[in-house]
Design an enzyme around this catalytic site. Sequence first.
Site, PDB file in Angstrom:
ATOM      1  N   HIS A 177     -46.086  11.744  34.884  1.00  0.00           N
ATOM      2  CA  HIS A 177     -45.988  11.948  36.589  1.00  0.00           C
ATOM      3  C   HIS A 177     -46.822  10.495  36.753  1.00  0.00           C
ATOM      4  O   HIS A 177     -48.141  10.250  35.581  1.00  0.00           O
ATOM      5  CB  HIS A 177     -46.301  12.910  37.016  1.00  0.00           C
ATOM      6  CG  HIS A 177     -44.968  13.763  36.783  1.00  0.00           C
ATOM      7  ND1 HIS A 177     -43.882  13.477  37.495  1.00  0.00           N
ATOM      8  CD2 HIS A 177     -45.500  15.479  36.503  1.00  0.00           C
ATOM      9  CE1 HIS A 177     -42.993  14.953  37.061  1.00  0.00           C
ATOM     10  NE2 HIS A 177     -43.982  16.250  36.050  1.00  0.00           N
ATOM     11  N   PRO A 178     -47.301  10.261  37.941  1.00  0.00           N
ATOM     12  CA  PRO A 178     -48.320   9.004  38.824  1.00  0.00           C
ATOM     13  C   PRO A 178     -49.753  10.484  38.420  1.00  0.00           C
ATOM     14  O   PRO A 178     -49.695  10.749  38.720  1.00  0.00           O
ATOM     15  CB  PRO A 178     -47.747   8.908  39.956  1.00  0.00           C
ATOM     16  CG  PRO A 178     -46.392   8.872  39.682  1.00  0.00           C
ATOM     17  CD  PRO A 178     -46.145  10.145  38.889  1.00  0.00           C
ATOM     18  N   GLY A 179     -50.516   9.153  37.894  1.00  0.00           N
ATOM     19  CA  GLY A 179     -52.066   9.727  37.805  1.00  0.00           C
ATOM     20  C   GLY A 179     -52.394  11.062  36.211  1.00  0.00           C
ATOM     21  O   GLY A 179     -53.307  10.773  36.795  1.00  0.00           O
ATOM     22  N   ASN A 196     -11.122   7.612  -6.188  1.00  0.00           N
ATOM     23  CA  ASN A 196     -10.969   8.726  -4.406  1.00  0.00           C
ATOM     24  C   ASN A 196     -11.361   7.781  -3.638  1.00  0.00           C
ATOM     25  O   ASN A 196     -12.740   7.586  -3.697  1.00  0.00           O
ATOM     26  CB  ASN A 196     -11.604  10.022  -4.616  1.00  0.00           C
ATOM     27  CG  ASN A 196     -10.969  10.887  -5.558  1.00  0.00           C
ATOM     28  OD1 ASN A 196      -9.238  11.050  -5.581  1.00  0.00           O
ATOM     29  ND2 ASN A 196     -11.398  11.518  -6.658  1.00  0.00           N
ATOM     30  N   LEU A 222       0.595  -0.992  -0.231  1.00  0.00           N
ATOM     31  CA  LEU A 222       0.481   0.015   0.096  1.00  0.00           C
ATOM     32  C   LEU A 222       0.352   1.663   0.029  1.00  0.00           C
ATOM     33  O   LEU A 222       0.490   2.282  -0.052  1.00  0.00           O
ATOM     34  CB  LEU A 222      -1.103  -0.369   1.355  1.00  0.00           C
ATOM     35  CG  LEU A 222      -2.081  -1.360   1.323  1.00  0.00           C
ATOM     36  CD1 LEU A 222      -2.821  -0.872   2.687  1.00  0.00           C
ATOM     37  CD2 LEU A 222      -2.404  -1.192   0.011  1.00  0.00           C
ATOM     38  N   TYR A 239       2.963  10.952 -11.179  1.00  0.00           N
ATOM     39  CA  TYR A 239       2.380  10.539 -10.783  1.00  0.00           C
ATOM     40  C   TYR A 239       1.979   9.090 -11.688  1.00  0.00           C
ATOM     41  O   TYR A 239       2.600   8.175 -11.078  1.00  0.00           O
ATOM     42  CB  TYR A 239       0.998  10.734  -9.984  1.00  0.00           C
ATOM     43  CG  TYR A 239       0.111   9.858  -8.307  1.00  0.00           C
ATOM     44  CD1 TYR A 239       0.799   9.499  -8.119  1.00  0.00           C
ATOM     45  CD2 TYR A 239      -0.870   9.691  -8.630  1.00  0.00           C
ATOM     46  CE1 TYR A 239       0.952   8.410  -6.963  1.00  0.00           C
ATOM     47  CE2 TYR A 239      -1.391   9.270  -8.632  1.00  0.00           C
ATOM     48  CZ  TYR A 239      -0.801   8.073  -6.794  1.00  0.00           C
ATOM     49  OH  TYR A 239      -1.560   7.322  -6.360  1.00  0.00           O
ATOM     50  N   LYS A 249       2.991   4.576 -11.260  1.00  0.00           N
ATOM     51  CA  LYS A 249       2.163   3.913 -10.593  1.00  0.00           C
ATOM     52  C   LYS A 249       2.336   3.236 -12.175  1.00  0.00           C
ATOM     53  O   LYS A 249       2.099   1.847 -11.657  1.00  0.00           O
ATOM     54  CB  LYS A 249       0.366   4.795 -10.584  1.00  0.00           C
ATOM     55  CG  LYS A 249       0.670   5.208  -9.159  1.00  0.00           C
ATOM     56  CD  LYS A 249       0.749   4.222  -8.180  1.00  0.00           C
ATOM     57  CE  LYS A 249       0.877   4.563  -6.900  1.00  0.00           C
ATOM     58  NZ  LYS A 249       0.285   3.910  -5.622  1.00  0.00           N
TER      59      LYS A 249
END
Length: 372
Positions: A279-281, A132, A53, A103, A107
Amino acid sequence: MKVLITGAQGFVAKNLQAHLRERQDISVFLFSRQDNLASLKNLLAEVDFVFHLAGVNRPENTDDFRTGNTDLTKFICEEVGLLGRKTPILYTSSSQAEFDNLYGVSKLAAEQALIELSVVQSVPVHIFRLPNVFGKWSKPNYNSAVATFCNNIAAGLPIKINQPDAAIKLVYIDDVIAQFVAVMDGLVAGDPFVSVNPVYDTTVGKLAAQLYKFRDSRETLITETVGKGLTRALYSTYLSYIQPERFTYEVPKYEDPRGVFVEMLKTKDSGQFSYFTAHPGVTRGGHYHHSKTEKFLVIKGAACFRFRSINSGEFYELFTSGEKPEIVETVPGWTHDITNVGEDEMIVMLWANEIFDREKPDTYAMPVGTEA
């Protein structure tokens, strides 16, 4: 299996190492530019597979194209040839090998050295002409425009776009690594040239626009379609550039004497997610919808859901709690409410099939009442 990775400090190599660490049957040896060729020679004599690589794509001196790409590859080919072990070599070339630039020429020459080794000494060679590559750990202002854009947008920095319509071909790092591993495992055979799929076609302008939508989603709460394809890969990549101090963000909380209501996530076409407490109730709801539907999941506490058909007057009541994961759905044309019948605070997750529209809420108040 013993494998060698050259260019060990690079973006692709770091991702490959992370995946190979998950394998109990692989021992990984590393070579980077800080090491000397003598150590590389020794490693080549020991390993069973080479991920070559290493490469140079943005040198300060143009001669480094030849030394970092062509000459290093020729050295590996010569050493493998002398060893006579037919050690497979996977090489990351570039789509630039098709073009007449320094480049690309370097390669291409590296490719030719590998192909000659394959023909003359029957050494398995696998060449990837990668476009890319993007993904986590890609270096901004070096590896790709994706990395630069992700880094800057995530950090609140400007980006520069000269040609919004410029075409760009992309492959995602996880797809690249999956194909690398398939080659190593002998699952890919044939021509020396191996491709990675899918290849995504987009433009620089579209890329930037998508990344800005990711940024803005923390404010709008509207997610992109991040579960598949290019959008999925870009989203994962974008998030990898978020710094730890920004791993969290606040969302609006609406509070009244009954409890709190918090929206978490909205989608473009599949509704929204939220939660509320009671909340409760306390009873919440007491309304119906013509088209909107909802799913409720009590995750803490005990609830009583009541329903009444606005057409026939039919009444239905059910009980559920956080002890048993159970979805309760609201049905169009039935007014409904939910009461906390426990002794502690109740917490309920809620999904609605559409984003709440204050102009057209499709929500009409109507008490459920009691069973006749």
